[in-house]
Design an enzyme around this catalytic site. Sequence first.
Site, PDB file in Angstrom:
ATOM      1  N   HIS A 178       0.684  -1.019  -0.032  1.00 12.69           N
ATOM      2  CA  HIS A 178      -0.097  -0.069   0.004  1.00 12.69           C
ATOM      3  C   HIS A 178       1.000   1.273  -0.099  1.00 12.69           C
ATOM      4  CE1 HIS A 178       0.295  -0.018   4.482  1.00 12.69           C
ATOM      5  NE2 HIS A 178       0.452   1.077   4.315  1.00 12.69           N
TER       6      HIS A 178
ATOM      7  N   SER B 136       4.354   2.852   7.854  1.00 14.55           N
ATOM      8  CA  SER B 136       4.108   1.627   6.974  1.00 14.55           C
ATOM      9  C   SER B 136       5.516   1.058   6.357  1.00 14.55           C
ATOM     10  CB  SER B 136       2.908   1.816   6.052  1.00 14.55           C
ATOM     11  OG  SER B 136       1.764   2.056   6.790  1.00 14.55           O
TER      12      SER B 136
ATOM     13  N   ASP C 276       0.297  -7.525   1.553  1.00 13.06           N
ATOM     14  CA  ASP C 276       0.637  -5.964   1.571  1.00 13.06           C
ATOM     15  C   ASP C 276       1.959  -5.965   1.699  1.00 13.06           C
ATOM     16  OD1 ASP C 276       0.183  -3.475   1.418  1.00 13.06           O
ATOM     17  OD2 ASP C 276      -0.169  -3.329   3.639  1.00 13.06           O
TER      18      ASP C 276
END
Length: 177
Positions: free
Chosen positions: A42, A155, A72
């Site tokens: 992402h 992230s 992911d």
Amino acid sequence: NYSDYYGYFYGQNGGQKEVTGAGSGIIIGDNGTELWIVTNNHVVADSETLKVTFNDGSTVDAYIKGTDSENDLAVVGVSMDSLSEETKNSITKMEVGDSDSLRLGQGVIAIGNALGLGQSVSTGVISAVDREIQMSDGSSLTLLQTDAAINPGNSGGALIDMNGKLIGINVAKYSDN
């Protein structure tokens, strides 16, 4: 592409809008000609261009090597020719630990780019192993849970054990909004 209420009245029915974002990554290896960095899918999904900023402040162009949207994960490549000798000398590849042997309460460190402000570190403990969470798209992920602070920009960053070994990749934060 975007279309908005005000554009309708001013004769603009749509257009292009550039959006930038920030994330983190972990250097996992190289093949002599390119450096490999793992991050979250992402973080790089739908990107037209990528840039990587290293610990020494240098920024270079990067490219997506591969992605796994189900887990992911993504691998980003950087040409070794684009790196200065100083940057090459400052690079350390992350050593991988054993996430299967984690215990509740074990200390961990989350490293990332919190809020896009640059390198950040937070500490915590393992709160749960094999925590299943539902994502907004209806899919689910089974994750480690920690109480270490994870913010936007973290992230793709490293979750490491107290021996400095990679045991996870920061992927999600729980929020009630």
